[in-house]
Design a protein around this motif. Structure first.
Motif, mmCIF file in Angstrom:
data_model
loop_
_atom_site.group_PDB
_atom_site.id
_atom_site.type_symbol
_atom_site.label_atom_id
_atom_site.label_comp_id
_atom_site.label_asym_id
_atom_site.label_seq_id
_atom_site.Cartn_x
_atom_site.Cartn_y
_atom_site.Cartn_z
ATOM 1 N N LYS A 90 -5.684 2.861 -13.800
ATOM 2 C CA LYS A 90 -6.934 3.258 -13.145
ATOM 3 C C LYS A 90 -7.236 2.414 -11.912
ATOM 4 C CE LYS A 90 -8.842 5.226 -17.243
ATOM 5 N NZ LYS A 90 -9.739 5.421 -18.272
ATOM 6 N N GLU A 91 -6.656 1.227 -11.853
ATOM 7 C CA GLU A 91 -6.863 0.317 -10.722
ATOM 8 C C GLU A 91 -5.725 0.481 -9.708
ATOM 9 O OE1 GLU A 91 -9.629 -1.529 -10.561
ATOM 10 O OE2 GLU A 91 -10.194 -0.640 -12.466
ATOM 11 N N PRO A 92 -5.946 0.069 -8.453
ATOM 12 C CA PRO A 92 -4.844 0.107 -7.485
ATOM 13 C C PRO A 92 -3.656 -0.736 -7.956
ATOM 14 C CG PRO A 92 -6.935 -0.266 -6.364
ATOM 15 C CD PRO A 92 -7.203 -0.379 -7.847
ATOM 16 N N LEU A 93 -2.453 -0.263 -7.686
ATOM 17 C CA LEU A 93 -1.212 -0.987 -7.960
ATOM 18 C C LEU A 93 -0.828 -1.675 -6.652
ATOM 19 C CD1 LEU A 93 1.228 -1.593 -9.803
ATOM 20 C CD2 LEU A 93 2.219 0.555 -9.040
ATOM 21 N N ILE A 94 -0.767 -3.001 -6.672
ATOM 22 C CA ILE A 94 -0.493 -3.749 -5.437
ATOM 23 C C ILE A 94 0.838 -4.472 -5.571
ATOM 24 C CG2 ILE A 94 -1.289 -5.568 -3.877
ATOM 25 C CD1 ILE A 94 -4.159 -4.808 -4.721
ATOM 26 N N ILE A 95 1.705 -4.205 -4.603
ATOM 27 C CA ILE A 95 3.053 -4.773 -4.579
ATOM 28 C C ILE A 95 3.292 -5.400 -3.215
ATOM 29 C CG2 ILE A 95 5.504 -4.159 -4.555
ATOM 30 C CD1 ILE A 95 4.852 -2.011 -6.587
ATOM 31 N N TYR A 96 3.871 -6.582 -3.219
ATOM 32 C CA TYR A 96 4.361 -7.172 -1.972
ATOM 33 C C TYR A 96 5.835 -6.819 -1.858
ATOM 34 C CZ TYR A 96 0.053 -9.617 -1.105
ATOM 35 O OH TYR A 96 -1.266 -9.900 -0.831
ATOM 36 N N GLU A 97 6.209 -6.340 -0.683
ATOM 37 C CA GLU A 97 7.581 -5.905 -0.446
ATOM 38 C C GLU A 97 8.191 -6.731 0.666
ATOM 39 O OE1 GLU A 97 8.747 -1.550 0.025
ATOM 40 O OE2 GLU A 97 8.829 -2.254 2.099
ATOM 41 N N MET A 98 9.428 -7.180 0.454
ATOM 42 C CA MET A 98 10.206 -7.797 1.515
ATOM 43 C C MET A 98 11.423 -6.922 1.747
ATOM 44 S SD MET A 98 12.240 -11.409 1.867
ATOM 45 C CE MET A 98 13.779 -10.795 1.217
ATOM 46 N N GLN A 99 11.577 -6.452 2.961
ATOM 47 C CA GLN A 99 12.766 -5.691 3.351
ATOM 48 C C GLN A 99 13.727 -6.634 4.045
ATOM 49 O OE1 GLN A 99 11.430 -2.593 5.996
ATOM 50 N NE2 GLN A 99 9.973 -1.773 4.513
ATOM 51 N N HIS A 100 15.039 -6.403 3.842
ATOM 52 C CA HIS A 100 16.047 -7.209 4.532
ATOM 53 C C HIS A 100 17.213 -6.317 4.911
ATOM 54 C CE1 HIS A 100 18.477 -7.269 0.820
ATOM 55 N NE2 HIS A 100 17.309 -7.354 0.216
ATOM 56 N N GLY A 101 17.803 -6.602 6.059
ATOM 57 C CA GLY A 101 18.888 -5.777 6.602
ATOM 58 C C GLY A 101 18.450 -5.265 7.955
ATOM 59 N N THR A 102 18.655 -3.976 8.204
ATOM 60 C CA THR A 102 18.133 -3.326 9.400
ATOM 61 C C THR A 102 16.863 -2.613 8.980
ATOM 62 O OG1 THR A 102 20.356 -3.029 10.281
ATOM 63 C CG2 THR A 102 18.625 -1.667 11.240
ATOM 64 N N CYS A 103 15.722 -3.139 9.401
ATOM 65 C CA CYS A 103 14.423 -2.680 8.901
ATOM 66 C C CYS A 103 13.761 -1.736 9.894
ATOM 67 C CB CYS A 103 13.514 -3.877 8.639
ATOM 68 S SG CYS A 103 14.225 -5.058 7.465
ATOM 69 N N CYS A 104 13.694 -0.469 9.526
ATOM 70 C CA CYS A 104 12.969 0.511 10.325
ATOM 71 C C CYS A 104 12.342 1.518 9.366
ATOM 72 C CB CYS A 104 13.864 1.189 11.358
ATOM 73 S SG CYS A 104 15.348 1.928 10.688
ATOM 74 N N GLU A 105 11.138 1.964 9.694
ATOM 75 C CA GLU A 105 10.382 2.837 8.788
ATOM 76 C C GLU A 105 11.025 4.209 8.598
ATOM 77 O OE1 GLU A 105 7.823 2.083 6.737
ATOM 78 O OE2 GLU A 105 8.209 0.052 7.427
ATOM 79 N N ASN A 106 11.903 4.630 9.521
ATOM 80 C CA ASN A 106 12.527 5.948 9.353
ATOM 81 C C ASN A 106 13.800 5.898 8.514
ATOM 82 O OD1 ASN A 106 14.268 4.803 11.174
ATOM 83 N ND2 ASN A 106 13.973 6.337 12.778
ATOM 84 N N ASP A 107 14.137 4.743 7.937
ATOM 85 C CA ASP A 107 15.299 4.634 7.043
ATOM 86 C C ASP A 107 14.875 4.977 5.613
ATOM 87 O OD1 ASP A 107 17.748 4.090 5.837
ATOM 88 O OD2 ASP A 107 17.366 1.938 5.720
ATOM 89 N N ILE A 108 14.415 6.218 5.435
ATOM 90 C CA ILE A 108 14.020 6.699 4.116
ATOM 91 C C ILE A 108 14.714 8.041 3.885
ATOM 92 C CG2 ILE A 108 12.124 7.497 2.640
ATOM 93 C CD1 ILE A 108 10.252 5.687 4.211
ATOM 94 N N VAL A 109 15.561 8.092 2.857
ATOM 95 C CA VAL A 109 16.161 9.348 2.427
ATOM 96 C C VAL A 109 15.339 9.797 1.226
ATOM 97 C CG1 VAL A 109 18.239 10.480 1.571
ATOM 98 C CG2 VAL A 109 18.436 8.581 3.215
ATOM 99 N N ARG A 110 14.473 10.799 1.432
ATOM 100 C CA ARG A 110 13.611 11.278 0.341
ATOM 101 C C ARG A 110 14.354 12.300 -0.497
ATOM 102 N NH1 ARG A 110 9.387 10.566 4.263
ATOM 103 N NH2 ARG A 110 7.959 8.992 3.467
ATOM 104 N N LEU A 111 14.430 12.059 -1.803
ATOM 105 C CA LEU A 111 15.103 12.960 -2.720
ATOM 106 C C LEU A 111 14.108 13.883 -3.419
ATOM 107 C CD1 LEU A 111 17.439 10.214 -4.179
ATOM 108 C CD2 LEU A 111 17.962 11.840 -2.370
ATOM 109 N N LYS A 112 12.876 13.408 -3.579
ATOM 110 C CA LYS A 112 11.809 14.188 -4.215
ATOM 111 C C LYS A 112 10.493 13.575 -3.746
ATOM 112 C CE LYS A 112 10.040 15.114 -8.831
ATOM 113 N NZ LYS A 112 10.150 14.665 -10.209
ATOM 114 N N ASP A 113 9.524 14.429 -3.402
ATOM 115 C CA ASP A 113 8.259 13.911 -2.902
ATOM 116 C C ASP A 113 7.108 14.798 -3.336
ATOM 117 O OD1 ASP A 113 6.679 12.060 -1.266
ATOM 118 O OD2 ASP A 113 6.422 13.758 0.082
#
Length: 117
Positions: A90-113
């Motif tokens: 019922k409460e917000p789920l808060i996660i800290y994420e660290m990306q490493h490698g070549t970091c760009c927001e369009n590097d997402i292959v969506r399989l189901k959404d």
């Protein structure tokens, strides 16, 4: 897509994220998933990620496995590992994420959404 300003809220259908630090090879962000929200089932071809949950409850798909998530949960997600996260609480789920490698927001292959993206 333009570069997000550090600290700016980037609204998503499942909640929002805020950039804390961003370079081409490393990104730190705070992800807030609203109750009932879920990230797409996805993988990345150029970056790995490390997640650390600080509050809330949910489930995570990691390839063929489903895990429960709660505060203190942490996981490394290598390149091409299929993953998502669902806020089952019922409460917000808060996660800290660290990306490493070549970091760009369009590097997402969506399989189901859930949101049709």
């Amino acid at each position: 897509m333009g570069m997000a300003k550090l600290g700016a809220k980037i609204e998503k259908p499942w909640g929002f994220y805020e950039d804390i630090y961003r370079e081409d090879v490393v990104v730190f962000k705070k992800i807030t998933v609203n109750s009932g929200g879920e990230l797409s089932l996805q993988r990345h071809t150029k970056r790995g990620e490390f997640w650390y949950c600080v509050s809330g409850n949910g489930t995570m798909v990691y390839n063929q496995t489903v895990w429960k998530i709660s505060p203190g949960y942490n996981v490394h997600i290598p390149i091409n590992v299929v993953h998502n996260i669902v806020n089952t609480g019922k409460e917000p789920l808060i996660i800290y994420e660290m990306q490493h490698g070549t970091c760009c927001e369009n590097d997402i292959v969506r399989l189901k959404d859930k949101y049709g993206r």
